[in-house]
Design a protein around this motif. Structure first.
Motif, PDB file in Angstrom:
ATOM      1  N   THR A 177       0.849  -1.188   0.000  1.00 12.61           N
ATOM      2  CA  THR A 177       0.000   0.000   0.000  1.00 12.61           C
ATOM      3  C   THR A 177       0.883   1.237   0.000  1.00 12.61           C
ATOM      4  O   THR A 177       2.085   1.146   0.263  1.00 12.61           O
ATOM      5  N   PRO A 178       0.306   2.413  -0.262  1.00 15.17           N
ATOM      6  CA  PRO A 178       1.115   3.632  -0.173  1.00 15.17           C
ATOM      7  C   PRO A 178       1.689   3.861   1.224  1.00 15.17           C
ATOM      8  O   PRO A 178       2.755   4.439   1.378  1.00 15.17           O
ATOM      9  N   GLU A 179       0.992   3.380   2.248  1.00 18.67           N
ATOM     10  CA  GLU A 179       1.485   3.528   3.609  1.00 18.67           C
ATOM     11  C   GLU A 179       2.615   2.548   3.909  1.00 18.67           C
ATOM     12  O   GLU A 179       3.475   2.805   4.728  1.00 18.67           O
ATOM     13  N   SER A 180       2.572   1.375   3.284  1.00 24.51           N
ATOM     14  CA  SER A 180       3.580   0.335   3.490  1.00 24.51           C
ATOM     15  C   SER A 180       4.077  -0.155   2.124  1.00 24.51           C
ATOM     16  O   SER A 180       3.673  -1.219   1.657  1.00 24.51           O
ATOM     17  N   PRO A 181       4.970   0.611   1.465  1.00 22.55           N
ATOM     18  CA  PRO A 181       5.358   0.261   0.096  1.00 22.55           C
ATOM     19  C   PRO A 181       6.447  -0.800  -0.015  1.00 22.55           C
ATOM     20  O   PRO A 181       6.730  -1.269  -1.103  1.00 22.55           O
ATOM     21  N   GLU A 182       7.059  -1.193   1.083  1.00 20.67           N
ATOM     22  CA  GLU A 182       8.163  -2.145   1.034  1.00 20.67           C
ATOM     23  C   GLU A 182       7.665  -3.585   1.152  1.00 20.67           C
ATOM     24  O   GLU A 182       6.828  -3.885   2.006  1.00 20.67           O
ATOM     25  N   PRO A 183       8.206  -4.498   0.327  1.00 20.20           N
ATOM     26  CA  PRO A 183       7.869  -5.913   0.502  1.00 20.20           C
ATOM     27  C   PRO A 183       8.598  -6.468   1.720  1.00 20.20           C
ATOM     28  O   PRO A 183       9.507  -5.841   2.265  1.00 20.20           O
ATOM     29  N   GLY A 184       8.205  -7.657   2.124  1.00 24.49           N
ATOM     30  CA  GLY A 184       8.821  -8.289   3.281  1.00 24.49           C
ATOM     31  C   GLY A 184      10.267  -8.680   3.028  1.00 24.49           C
ATOM     32  O   GLY A 184      10.711  -8.826   1.878  1.00 24.49           O
ATOM     33  N   VAL A 185      11.005  -8.878   4.098  1.00 23.17           N
ATOM     34  CA  VAL A 185      12.422  -9.241   3.999  1.00 23.17           C
ATOM     35  C   VAL A 185      12.576 -10.612   3.337  1.00 23.17           C
ATOM     36  O   VAL A 185      13.479 -10.813   2.516  1.00 23.17           O
ATOM     37  N   PHE A 186      11.696 -11.549   3.667  1.00 25.49           N
ATOM     38  CA  PHE A 186      11.785 -12.892   3.090  1.00 25.49           C
ATOM     39  C   PHE A 186      11.685 -12.839   1.568  1.00 25.49           C
ATOM     40  O   PHE A 186      12.436 -13.527   0.873  1.00 25.49           O
ATOM     41  N   ILE A 187      10.771 -12.023   1.049  1.00 24.68           N
ATOM     42  CA  ILE A 187      10.599 -11.906  -0.401  1.00 24.68           C
ATOM     43  C   ILE A 187      11.859 -11.330  -1.037  1.00 24.68           C
ATOM     44  O   ILE A 187      12.323 -11.808  -2.077  1.00 24.68           O
ATOM     45  N   LYS A 188      12.429 -10.296  -0.416  1.00 27.95           N
ATOM     46  CA  LYS A 188      13.636  -9.689  -0.971  1.00 27.95           C
ATOM     47  C   LYS A 188      14.816 -10.659  -0.927  1.00 27.95           C
ATOM     48  O   LYS A 188      15.592 -10.738  -1.879  1.00 27.95           O
ATOM     49  N   VAL A 189      14.944 -11.424   0.144  1.00 23.66           N
ATOM     50  CA  VAL A 189      16.019 -12.413   0.237  1.00 23.66           C
ATOM     51  C   VAL A 189      15.821 -13.505  -0.807  1.00 23.66           C
ATOM     52  O   VAL A 189      16.771 -13.929  -1.469  1.00 23.66           O
ATOM     53  N   PHE A 190      14.581 -13.947  -0.987  1.00 17.64           N
ATOM     54  CA  PHE A 190      14.280 -14.968  -1.994  1.00 17.64           C
ATOM     55  C   PHE A 190      14.696 -14.491  -3.379  1.00 17.64           C
ATOM     56  O   PHE A 190      15.382 -15.211  -4.118  1.00 17.64           O
ATOM     57  N   TRP A 191      14.294 -13.280  -3.764  1.00 14.28           N
ATOM     58  CA  TRP A 191      14.650 -12.764  -5.085  1.00 14.28           C
ATOM     59  C   TRP A 191      16.153 -12.529  -5.198  1.00 14.28           C
ATOM     60  O   TRP A 191      16.739 -12.739  -6.263  1.00 14.28           O
ATOM     61  N   GLY A 192      16.797 -12.091  -4.140  1.00 12.93           N
ATOM     62  CA  GLY A 192      18.244 -11.901  -4.176  1.00 12.93           C
ATOM     63  C   GLY A 192      18.987 -13.200  -4.411  1.00 12.93           C
ATOM     64  O   GLY A 192      19.926 -13.265  -5.214  1.00 12.93           O
ATOM     65  N   ILE A 193      18.573 -14.265  -3.712  1.00 10.62           N
ATOM     66  CA  ILE A 193      19.200 -15.574  -3.902  1.00 10.62           C
ATOM     67  C   ILE A 193      18.929 -16.099  -5.306  1.00 10.62           C
ATOM     68  O   ILE A 193      19.819 -16.661  -5.960  1.00 10.62           O
ATOM     69  N   THR A 194      17.711 -15.902  -5.792  1.00  8.75           N
ATOM     70  CA  THR A 194      17.365 -16.371  -7.136  1.00  8.75           C
ATOM     71  C   THR A 194      18.204 -15.672  -8.201  1.00  8.75           C
ATOM     72  O   THR A 194      18.783 -16.329  -9.079  1.00  8.75           O
ATOM     73  N   ILE A 195      18.292 -14.355  -8.120  1.00  7.31           N
ATOM     74  CA  ILE A 195      19.072 -13.608  -9.110  1.00  7.31           C
ATOM     75  C   ILE A 195      20.557 -13.958  -8.998  1.00  7.31           C
ATOM     76  O   ILE A 195      21.251 -14.104 -10.010  1.00  7.31           O
ATOM     77  N   SER A 196      21.041 -14.114  -7.781  1.00  8.38           N
ATOM     78  CA  SER A 196      22.443 -14.498  -7.594  1.00  8.38           C
ATOM     79  C   SER A 196      22.727 -15.875  -8.174  1.00  8.38           C
ATOM     80  O   SER A 196      23.784 -16.092  -8.780  1.00  8.38           O
ATOM     81  N   SER A 197      21.811 -16.801  -8.005  1.00 11.57           N
ATOM     82  CA  SER A 197      21.986 -18.148  -8.556  1.00 11.57           C
ATOM     83  C   SER A 197      22.029 -18.120 -10.077  1.00 11.57           C
ATOM     84  O   SER A 197      22.858 -18.799 -10.700  1.00 11.57           O
ATOM     85  N   VAL A 198      21.143 -17.336 -10.669  1.00 13.51           N
ATOM     86  CA  VAL A 198      21.137 -17.225 -12.129  1.00 13.51           C
ATOM     87  C   VAL A 198      22.449 -16.619 -12.619  1.00 13.51           C
ATOM     88  O   VAL A 198      23.054 -17.097 -13.584  1.00 13.51           O
ATOM     89  N   ALA A 199      22.904 -15.568 -11.957  1.00 15.99           N
ATOM     90  CA  ALA A 199      24.171 -14.946 -12.347  1.00 15.99           C
ATOM     91  C   ALA A 199      25.338 -15.926 -12.175  1.00 15.99           C
ATOM     92  O   ALA A 199      26.239 -15.979 -13.026  1.00 15.99           O
ATOM     93  N   TRP A 200      25.330 -16.709 -11.123  1.00 14.48           N
ATOM     94  CA  TRP A 200      26.397 -17.685 -10.893  1.00 14.48           C
ATOM     95  C   TRP A 200      26.430 -18.724 -12.013  1.00 14.48           C
ATOM     96  O   TRP A 200      27.494 -19.097 -12.502  1.00 14.48           O
ATOM     97  N   VAL A 201      25.249 -19.205 -12.429  1.00 11.64           N
ATOM     98  CA  VAL A 201      25.192 -20.200 -13.503  1.00 11.64           C
ATOM     99  C   VAL A 201      25.726 -19.600 -14.802  1.00 11.64           C
ATOM    100  O   VAL A 201      26.489 -20.240 -15.524  1.00 11.64           O
ATOM    101  N   ILE A 202      25.355 -18.369 -15.087  1.00 13.18           N
ATOM    102  CA  ILE A 202      25.809 -17.747 -16.332  1.00 13.18           C
ATOM    103  C   ILE A 202      27.327 -17.613 -16.349  1.00 13.18           C
ATOM    104  O   ILE A 202      27.977 -17.887 -17.356  1.00 13.18           O
ATOM    105  N   PHE A 203      27.913 -17.185 -15.238  1.00  9.39           N
ATOM    106  CA  PHE A 203      29.351 -16.924 -15.222  1.00  9.39           C
ATOM    107  C   PHE A 203      30.201 -18.163 -14.927  1.00  9.39           C
ATOM    108  O   PHE A 203      31.394 -18.170 -15.226  1.00  9.39           O
ATOM    109  N   SER A 204      29.609 -19.193 -14.365  1.00 11.29           N
ATOM    110  CA  SER A 204      30.400 -20.364 -13.981  1.00 11.29           C
ATOM    111  C   SER A 204      30.665 -21.315 -15.140  1.00 11.29           C
ATOM    112  O   SER A 204      31.673 -22.011 -15.142  1.00 11.29           O
TER     113      SER A 204
END
Length: 129
Positions: A46-73
């Motif tokens: 909502t406009p009052e609470s625009p930030e997603p939860g920490v779990f969601i951000k950690v999940f997406w961070g791990i996912t993007i990091s894994s994809v980047a690792w596969v591409i470069f490895s």
């Protein structure tokens, strides 16, 4: 003649400064990207609470990091080929879900027609009787 940043004869090494600037830029853009992806994939934003939860951000961070690792490895094109093969798997589940949604809507199309002004009770009575 004044010395410029590109002058190879200047004293000092500007590489650490450049690396620091690149690091700050990357962290800022990665955080913004994780906020956007987390906002799209979570409920209760909502406009009052625009930030997603920490779990969601950690999940997406791990996912993007894994994809980047596969591409470069994996050398040459193998990493990209592996990811393109894996990229089709979620699309298959999406298409299957869309198929079942189409069947559900096709059974009672008036129930899902948001342009009609009829109350849902009349639609239920018409369907039963």
């Amino acid at each position: 003649m004044p010395k410029t940043i590109a002058d190879p004869n200047q004293t000092g090494n500007p590489a650490p400064l450049y690396l620091f600037i690149v690091y700050i830029s990357f962290v800022t853009s990665a955080d913004s990207t994780l906020d956007a992806m987390g906002g799209i994939s979570s409920k209760g934003i909502t406009p009052e609470s625009p930030e997603p939860g920490v779990f969601i951000k950690v999940f997406w961070g791990i996912t993007i990091s894994s994809v980047a690792w596969v591409i470069f490895s994996f050398p040459k094109i193998d990493g990209i080929r592996m990811l393109s093969n894996l990229g089709g798997v979620p699309a298959v589940f999406l298409v299957i879900g869309i198929f079942f949604a189409l069947i559900k809507v096709a059974k009672v199309p008036r129930k899902y027609d948001w342009t009609r002004k009829e109350p849902s009770e009349k639609i239920k009575r018409d369907r039963v009787g």
